[in-house]
Scaffold this motif. Structure first.
Motif, mmCIF file in Angstrom:
data_model
loop_
_atom_site.group_PDB
_atom_site.id
_atom_site.type_symbol
_atom_site.label_atom_id
_atom_site.label_comp_id
_atom_site.label_asym_id
_atom_site.label_seq_id
_atom_site.Cartn_x
_atom_site.Cartn_y
_atom_site.Cartn_z
ATOM 1 N N GLN A 55 0.816 -1.209 0.000
ATOM 2 C CA GLN A 55 0.000 0.000 0.000
ATOM 3 C C GLN A 55 0.855 1.267 0.000
ATOM 4 O O GLN A 55 0.363 2.364 0.295
ATOM 5 C CB GLN A 55 -0.950 0.000 1.207
ATOM 6 C CG GLN A 55 -2.043 -1.057 1.100
ATOM 7 C CD GLN A 55 -2.877 -1.179 2.357
ATOM 8 O OE1 GLN A 55 -3.017 -2.265 2.921
ATOM 9 N NE2 GLN A 55 -3.434 -0.069 2.806
ATOM 10 N N VAL A 56 2.120 1.116 -0.363
ATOM 11 C CA VAL A 56 3.026 2.254 -0.488
ATOM 12 C C VAL A 56 3.429 2.393 -1.948
ATOM 13 O O VAL A 56 3.959 1.450 -2.550
ATOM 14 C CB VAL A 56 4.274 2.081 0.396
ATOM 15 C CG1 VAL A 56 5.230 3.261 0.195
ATOM 16 C CG2 VAL A 56 3.883 1.961 1.865
ATOM 17 N N ILE A 57 3.151 3.556 -2.527
ATOM 18 C CA ILE A 57 3.506 3.847 -3.920
ATOM 19 C C ILE A 57 4.758 4.715 -3.911
ATOM 20 O O ILE A 57 4.758 5.816 -3.351
ATOM 21 C CB ILE A 57 2.354 4.575 -4.637
ATOM 22 C CG1 ILE A 57 1.111 3.683 -4.679
ATOM 23 C CG2 ILE A 57 2.765 5.002 -6.040
ATOM 24 C CD1 ILE A 57 -0.128 4.400 -5.176
ATOM 25 N N ALA A 100 -2.580 4.337 -11.471
ATOM 26 C CA ALA A 100 -3.132 3.673 -12.651
ATOM 27 C C ALA A 100 -2.787 2.186 -12.653
ATOM 28 O O ALA A 100 -3.616 1.349 -13.034
ATOM 29 C CB ALA A 100 -2.606 4.340 -13.922
ATOM 30 N N ALA A 101 -1.580 1.848 -12.197
ATOM 31 C CA ALA A 101 -1.165 0.444 -12.166
ATOM 32 C C ALA A 101 -2.014 -0.376 -11.205
ATOM 33 O O ALA A 101 -2.129 -1.596 -11.351
ATOM 34 C CB ALA A 101 0.313 0.345 -11.780
ATOM 35 N N LEU A 102 -2.624 0.296 -10.221
ATOM 36 C CA LEU A 102 -3.500 -0.377 -9.262
ATOM 37 C C LEU A 102 -4.960 -0.354 -9.711
ATOM 38 O O LEU A 102 -5.848 -0.738 -8.956
ATOM 39 C CB LEU A 102 -3.362 0.282 -7.890
ATOM 40 C CG LEU A 102 -1.995 0.101 -7.212
ATOM 41 C CD1 LEU A 102 -1.873 1.018 -5.996
ATOM 42 C CD2 LEU A 102 -1.794 -1.350 -6.789
ATOM 43 N N GLU A 134 4.895 10.023 -11.739
ATOM 44 C CA GLU A 134 5.113 8.671 -11.218
ATOM 45 C C GLU A 134 4.019 8.290 -10.224
ATOM 46 O O GLU A 134 3.603 7.127 -10.160
ATOM 47 C CB GLU A 134 6.484 8.572 -10.563
ATOM 48 C CG GLU A 134 7.634 8.597 -11.554
ATOM 49 C CD GLU A 134 8.991 8.483 -10.872
ATOM 50 O OE1 GLU A 134 9.047 8.589 -9.615
ATOM 51 O OE2 GLU A 134 9.996 8.287 -11.570
ATOM 52 N N ALA A 135 3.546 9.260 -9.450
ATOM 53 C CA ALA A 135 2.463 8.977 -8.504
ATOM 54 C C ALA A 135 1.198 8.547 -9.244
ATOM 55 O O ALA A 135 0.537 7.574 -8.863
ATOM 56 C CB ALA A 135 2.191 10.211 -7.650
ATOM 57 N N LEU A 136 0.862 9.257 -10.319
ATOM 58 C CA LEU A 136 -0.324 8.903 -11.091
ATOM 59 C C LEU A 136 -0.144 7.564 -11.807
ATOM 60 O O LEU A 136 -1.095 6.775 -11.916
ATOM 61 C CB LEU A 136 -0.638 10.007 -12.103
ATOM 62 C CG LEU A 136 -0.981 11.378 -11.505
ATOM 63 C CD1 LEU A 136 -1.275 12.385 -12.612
ATOM 64 C CD2 LEU A 136 -2.157 11.286 -10.544
#
Length: 255
Positions: free
Chosen positions: A160-162, A175-177, A169-171
């Protein structure tokens, strides 16, 4: 409340929007999130301001600025988004315990990701967060050199840590999740980081019909930049004027 403008065009006659199921459905259709291309996100900013541009009241939070008009719209918008994105300072100052949105809009889900409720994504270097509901899906966004320690301090597992050094990179991590509709609710620095990199697709403002003075920040705090926006919709209520703007790209098209 009355709708005066839709899709960038003034309406011949104002349309009444009632504070009930029918009005909520009308707003859900008005604010429906366009399906972003695979692997990308749609980023909507939603903030409450006063006529004189403040985003905080005397107690340092947006609480004194809230009113029935913007509360109704906020509740609808949270039923449409996959994730609410905020900075840690906003989470510490505001109530982010329950984010579900209007119950009558949750089934079937109107979120692009299809979840029953939005996740909460918090931007933080330190991981210093207030206690949050165990039932609330929560993610921490933190730079590479601080992510592991911040996750431990926040009490969140690594899943649960991005890890992200930039807003882009945050977005990408969201999106990857599977979280493709992002609603950024502040604070001003978070919106500023997104705006400065051209990552905001929509600006939604609820302008409360009040002035408060003081030294509150403006809604977007960022390095100087110049972006064009087109008015998409306009709602006029007793307590607030609620606007939605869509970004205009370099070819003079709304995104």
């Amino acid at each position: 409340m009355h709708l005066l403008c839709r899709d960038g065009s003034p309406l011949p006659q104002p349309e009444a929007v009632t504070f009930g199921d029918a009005g909520a459905l009308a707003l859900a259709d008005l604010y429906a999130v366009p399906a972003p291309p695979s692997g990308t996100v749609h980023v909507r900013a939603m903030m409450n301001t006063t006529i004189d541009g403040a985003v905080r009241g005397a107690d340092g939070s947006s609480g004194p600025l809230r009113n029935p008009d913007d509360s109704f719209v906020f509740d609808v918008l949270r039923a449409l988004t996959d994730v609410v994105l905020v900075g840690a300072a906003t989470v510490r100052a505001e109530d982010y315990g329950e984010l579900g949105g209007r119950e009558d809009l949750l089934s079937p889900s109107r979120r692009p990701g299809g979840a029953s409720r939005p996740a909460l994504a918090i931007w933080s270097i330190s991981g210093d967060l207030p206690p949050l509901s165990a039932d609330q899906p929560t993610y921490l966004i933190s730079p590479r050199d601080s992510a592991a320690a911040a996750g431990r301090r926040a009490g969140l597992p690594a899943s649960q840590v991005i890890t992200a050094d930039t807003p882009a990179e945050a977005l990408e991590g969201l999106a990857a999740l599977g979280m493709r509709a992002v609603q950024a609710e502040g604070g001003p620095t978070v919106l500023g980081r997104l705006a400065a990199e051209g990552l905001l697709d929509e600006l939604c403002f609820s302008t409360t019909h009040r002035t408060v003075g003081g030294d509150s920040s403006r809604a977007i705090h960022a390095d100087a930049h110049d972006q064009r926006w087109a008015l998409s919709s306009l709602l006029l209520g007793e307590h607030a004027t609620i606007t939605r703007y869509r970004r205009v790209d370099d070819d003079h098209r709304t995104v």
